[in-house]
Design an enzyme around this catalytic site. Structure first.
Site, PDB file in Angstrom:
ATOM      1  N   ASP A  80       5.494 -42.448  14.034  1.00 21.52           N
ATOM      2  CA  ASP A  80       6.373 -41.322  14.350  1.00 21.52           C
ATOM      3  C   ASP A  80       6.252 -40.253  13.266  1.00 21.52           C
ATOM      4  O   ASP A  80       5.666 -40.471  12.210  1.00 21.52           O
ATOM      5  CB  ASP A  80       7.822 -41.822  14.459  1.00 21.52           C
ATOM      6  CG  ASP A  80       8.754 -40.800  15.099  1.00 21.52           C
ATOM      7  OD1 ASP A  80       8.273 -39.780  15.623  1.00 21.52           O
ATOM      8  OD2 ASP A  80       9.975 -41.025  15.065  1.00 21.52           O
ATOM      9  N   LYS A  81       6.872 -39.126  13.564  1.00 23.42           N
ATOM     10  CA  LYS A  81       6.924 -38.019  12.606  1.00 23.42           C
ATOM     11  C   LYS A  81       8.375 -37.610  12.435  1.00 23.42           C
ATOM     12  O   LYS A  81       9.164 -37.678  13.375  1.00 23.42           O
ATOM     13  CB  LYS A  81       6.143 -36.825  13.167  1.00 23.42           C
ATOM     14  CG  LYS A  81       6.117 -35.665  12.239  1.00 23.42           C
ATOM     15  CD  LYS A  81       6.244 -34.296  12.894  1.00 23.42           C
ATOM     16  CE  LYS A  81       7.480 -34.003  13.647  1.00 23.42           C
ATOM     17  NZ  LYS A  81       7.852 -32.560  13.723  1.00 23.42           N
ATOM     18  N   HIS A  82       8.735 -37.208  11.230  1.00 20.63           N
ATOM     19  CA  HIS A  82      10.063 -36.642  11.015  1.00 20.63           C
ATOM     20  C   HIS A  82       9.876 -35.297  10.324  1.00 20.63           C
ATOM     21  O   HIS A  82       9.042 -35.155   9.437  1.00 20.63           O
ATOM     22  CB  HIS A  82      10.903 -37.570  10.123  1.00 20.63           C
ATOM     23  CG  HIS A  82      12.241 -36.987   9.800  1.00 20.63           C
ATOM     24  ND1 HIS A  82      13.303 -37.051  10.673  1.00 20.63           N
ATOM     25  CD2 HIS A  82      12.687 -36.310   8.720  1.00 20.63           C
ATOM     26  CE1 HIS A  82      14.342 -36.437  10.132  1.00 20.63           C
ATOM     27  NE2 HIS A  82      13.996 -35.979   8.948  1.00 20.63           N
ATOM     28  N   SER A  83      10.666 -34.324  10.752  1.00 21.12           N
ATOM     29  CA  SER A  83      10.616 -33.032  10.072  1.00 21.12           C
ATOM     30  C   SER A  83      11.983 -32.774   9.467  1.00 21.12           C
ATOM     31  O   SER A  83      13.010 -33.102  10.080  1.00 21.12           O
ATOM     32  CB  SER A  83      10.272 -31.945  11.079  1.00 21.12           C
ATOM     33  OG  SER A  83      10.762 -30.706  10.627  1.00 21.12           O
ATOM     34  N   THR A 120      14.540 -30.392  18.515  1.00 22.91           N
ATOM     35  CA  THR A 120      13.581 -30.744  19.570  1.00 22.91           C
ATOM     36  C   THR A 120      14.272 -31.049  20.903  1.00 22.91           C
ATOM     37  O   THR A 120      13.760 -30.703  21.967  1.00 22.91           O
ATOM     38  CB  THR A 120      12.741 -31.947  19.087  1.00 22.91           C
ATOM     39  OG1 THR A 120      12.061 -31.540  17.904  1.00 22.91           O
ATOM     40  CG2 THR A 120      11.738 -32.394  20.118  1.00 22.91           C
ATOM     41  N   ARG A 168      29.255 -35.850   4.912  1.00 29.82           N
ATOM     42  CA  ARG A 168      28.493 -35.153   3.863  1.00 29.82           C
ATOM     43  C   ARG A 168      28.443 -33.655   4.138  1.00 29.82           C
ATOM     44  O   ARG A 168      28.509 -32.836   3.212  1.00 29.82           O
ATOM     45  CB  ARG A 168      27.055 -35.704   3.794  1.00 29.82           C
ATOM     46  CG  ARG A 168      26.980 -37.082   3.159  1.00 29.82           C
ATOM     47  CD  ARG A 168      25.621 -37.710   3.377  1.00 29.82           C
ATOM     48  NE  ARG A 168      24.530 -36.901   2.893  1.00 29.82           N
ATOM     49  CZ  ARG A 168      23.296 -36.913   3.414  1.00 29.82           C
ATOM     50  NH1 ARG A 168      23.001 -37.709   4.437  1.00 29.82           N
ATOM     51  NH2 ARG A 168      22.357 -36.149   2.929  1.00 29.82           N
ATOM     52  N   SER A 183      19.480 -41.682   4.808  1.00 28.11           N
ATOM     53  CA  SER A 183      19.812 -41.141   6.121  1.00 28.11           C
ATOM     54  C   SER A 183      18.564 -41.048   7.010  1.00 28.11           C
ATOM     55  O   SER A 183      18.552 -41.523   8.150  1.00 28.11           O
ATOM     56  CB  SER A 183      20.459 -39.761   5.923  1.00 28.11           C
ATOM     57  OG  SER A 183      20.594 -39.092   7.131  1.00 28.11           O
ATOM     58  N   LYS A 187      17.068 -44.312  10.138  1.00 29.66           N
ATOM     59  CA  LYS A 187      16.823 -44.022  11.558  1.00 29.66           C
ATOM     60  C   LYS A 187      15.373 -44.322  11.927  1.00 29.66           C
ATOM     61  O   LYS A 187      15.084 -44.846  12.993  1.00 29.66           O
ATOM     62  CB  LYS A 187      17.176 -42.551  11.840  1.00 29.66           C
ATOM     63  CG  LYS A 187      18.675 -42.313  11.783  1.00 29.66           C
ATOM     64  CD  LYS A 187      19.048 -40.858  11.908  1.00 29.66           C
ATOM     65  CE  LYS A 187      18.957 -40.127  10.604  1.00 29.66           C
ATOM     66  NZ  LYS A 187      19.593 -38.830  10.517  1.00 29.66           N
ATOM     67  N   LYS A 188      14.459 -43.976  11.018  1.00 27.90           N
ATOM     68  CA  LYS A 188      13.048 -44.145  11.330  1.00 27.90           C
ATOM     69  C   LYS A 188      12.624 -45.610  11.252  1.00 27.90           C
ATOM     70  O   LYS A 188      11.660 -46.014  11.891  1.00 27.90           O
ATOM     71  CB  LYS A 188      12.201 -43.276  10.391  1.00 27.90           C
ATOM     72  CG  LYS A 188      12.408 -41.797  10.643  1.00 27.90           C
ATOM     73  CD  LYS A 188      11.899 -41.415  12.026  1.00 27.90           C
ATOM     74  CE  LYS A 188      12.391 -40.062  12.484  1.00 27.90           C
ATOM     75  NZ  LYS A 188      11.996 -39.750  13.871  1.00 27.90           N
TER      76      LYS A 188
HETATM   77  N1  URA Z   1      18.067 -35.132   7.899  1.00 23.49           N
HETATM   78  C1  URA Z   1      18.730 -36.302   8.054  1.00 23.49           C
HETATM   79  O1  URA Z   1      18.574 -36.993   9.057  1.00 23.49           O
HETATM   80  N2  URA Z   1      19.565 -36.686   7.081  1.00 23.49           N
HETATM   81  C2  URA Z   1      19.773 -35.971   5.961  1.00 23.49           C
HETATM   82  O2  URA Z   1      20.535 -36.397   5.111  1.00 23.49           O
HETATM   83  C3  URA Z   1      19.090 -34.753   5.812  1.00 23.49           C
HETATM   84  C4  URA Z   1      18.227 -34.366   6.808  1.00 23.49           C
END
Ligand code: URA
Length: 435
Positions: A80-83, A120, A168, A183, A187-188
């Site tokens: 996967d990719k995260h931005s 997205t 936060r 964080s 998730k990833k």
């Molecule tokens: N994206 C996230 O999912 N968590 C963060 O804390 C910052 C950016």
């Protein structure tokens, strides 16, 4: 039994917390025995004192264990990719079908736009009928069957992050490398990806203002991934100007489809292909970036990547005819020219200001409950270093209200800082870090 006040005090005074203390705090917060103000105090202590590698891994683990996780067959190359979020960032829509067409399995969980950055899910929902919410098992089955699904986060997955991220946001504790790492990575890891590439935006439109801060975050991300057997690579990309040409939901989806049809659009192509390259190399499907690029060119020219995108739209309930007929995503009634106010070279583009200006015409939202106009947005052509004469066209604002549209076109024009001295063009890819 742990006393929350003692845990806050310990961190406030600069000592590292034990894994069991972090777990107890998160569990207590979720079951209501630890109050919002105590969680807020701990977050602020973590923000100021920083977090050790062990603390970050413990927080990541507590987040993951607060919900359910996906587990794919270990033989599948799941990536996967995260931005970290940008303006005009439609890369996921270009990258995910490409990666799936090249043999990766992509369980992509994305978010919605908020503030100046787009999301997205909103871009996908510009496609009529496209469904983004699925139970976790159904999501996994779609990925296993079709190689790809693009969905929103399930409430069953990492619920602790959902609550704590919201906290936060209102306690000024977002910009902490340790908290951001836990964080993102929770998730990833919970979605079952074994290979992850992170597009870490650096610059005026991003929450990492410079490379020094970004490198610190990247080290945390790579180390945390490794402690959960996930291979992470980080691509630092320049967010000093909006990415590509389009900003706005339907317009960005169109730009992504054009790329999959083989129409080259400068910076989005470069970034997409470097990110896909990292995914393929990490999963052992390619040996080098050059090999990745030649395979990418192949699945674009033979139409395979576009077919994967079409199939994904169909599978997720959307109308695949949008690929041939963009007007099915809606068209704005007005296209207002955005003009340069001075002659000279573009020195800076305030992407954040452009993102916020576009919220006024509903291309984005300030609150998650705000309604979106999918057809609204802008197409912006010049980049940093380009030369313009006063009155030259910067782009077009797409809107449905003339007065608001003219105001926003002016705000966008103001975001271009033009001065007489020449300015070098900026590279989009700043650095790649794989630990
Ligand atoms: N994206 C996230 O999912 N968590 C963060 O804390 C910052 C950016």
């Amino acid at each position: 039994m742990y006393n929350p006040v003692e845990i806050i005090l310990k961190k406030r005074n600069g000592y590292n917390l034990e894994t069991a203390e972090i777990k107890a705090f998160i569990t207590g917060y979720l079951d209501g025995s630890i109050a919002e103000y105590q969680m807020s105090a701990l977050l602020m202590a973590l923000y100021f004192q920083g977090m050790s590698e062990t603390e970050i891994a413990a927080l990541t683990k507590s987040y993951i264990e607060s919900g359910k996780s996906l587990h794919f067959d270990s033989a599948l190359p799941v990536a996967d990719k995260h931005s970290t979020g940008g303006v005009g960032d439609k890369i996921s829509l270009m990258l995910a079908p490409l990666a799936a067409a090249l043999g990766l399995y992509v369980p992509m969980i994305s978010g919605r736009g908020l503030g100046h950055t787009g999301g997205t899910l909103d871009k996908l929902e510009a496609i009529p009928g496209f469904r983004v919410q699925y139970p976790m098992q159904e999501f996994q089955s779609i990925v296993e069957q079709h190689g790809l699904a693009m969905v929103g986060q399930s409430s069953e997955m990492v619920p602790a992050d959902k609550r704590i991220y919201a906290l936060r946001d209102v306690t000024a504790t977002v910009e902490s490398p340790g908290l951001i790492t836990a964080s993102i990575m929770s998730k990833k890891i919970a979605e079952g990806a074994k290979h992850l590439v992170i597009d870490l935006k650096v610059g005026s439109g991003a929450f990492m203002p410079n490379l020094k801060r970004a490198r610190e975050l990247a080290e945390n991300l790579v180390r945390t991934g490794a402690s959960f057997e996930q291979k992470v690579s980080v691509v630092f990309s320049n967010m000093n100007s909006p990415l590509g040409i389009a900003v706005g939901n339907a317009l960005e989806t169109i730009e992504a489809i054009e790329y999959l049809k083989g129409k080259t659009l400068s910076d989005t192509k470069e970034l997409t292909e470097v990110l896909v390259g990292q995914m393929l190399i990490s999963a052992g499907l390619c040996q080098s970036q050059a090999e990745a690029e030649s395979r990418i060119a192949e699945v674009i020219s033979n139409g395979k990547a576009l077919e994967v995108f079409r199939k994904m739209i169909q599978t997720q309930g959307g109308d695949p005819k949008v690929i041939e007929d963009y007007s099915l995503m809606g068209t704005s009634t007005l296209q207002i020219p955005i003009l340069a106010q001075q002659s000279g070279y573009i020195h800076q583009i305030d992407s954040r200001a452009i993102g916020y200006a576009l919220v006024k015409v509903k291309a984005g939202r300030m609150q998650i409950s705000d309604e979106i106009d999918y057809s609204a947005g802008a197409r912006l052509f010049p980049k940093i270093g380009d030369q313009l004469a006063s009155g030259d066209l910067i782009g077009y604002l797409h809107a449905n209200d003339l007065k608001l549209g003219e105001e926003v076109a002016k705000l966008i024009s103001n975001a271009y800082q033009i001065s007489p001295l020449p300015k070098d063009k900026e590279s989009l890819i700043l650095e790649i870090y794989t630990g």
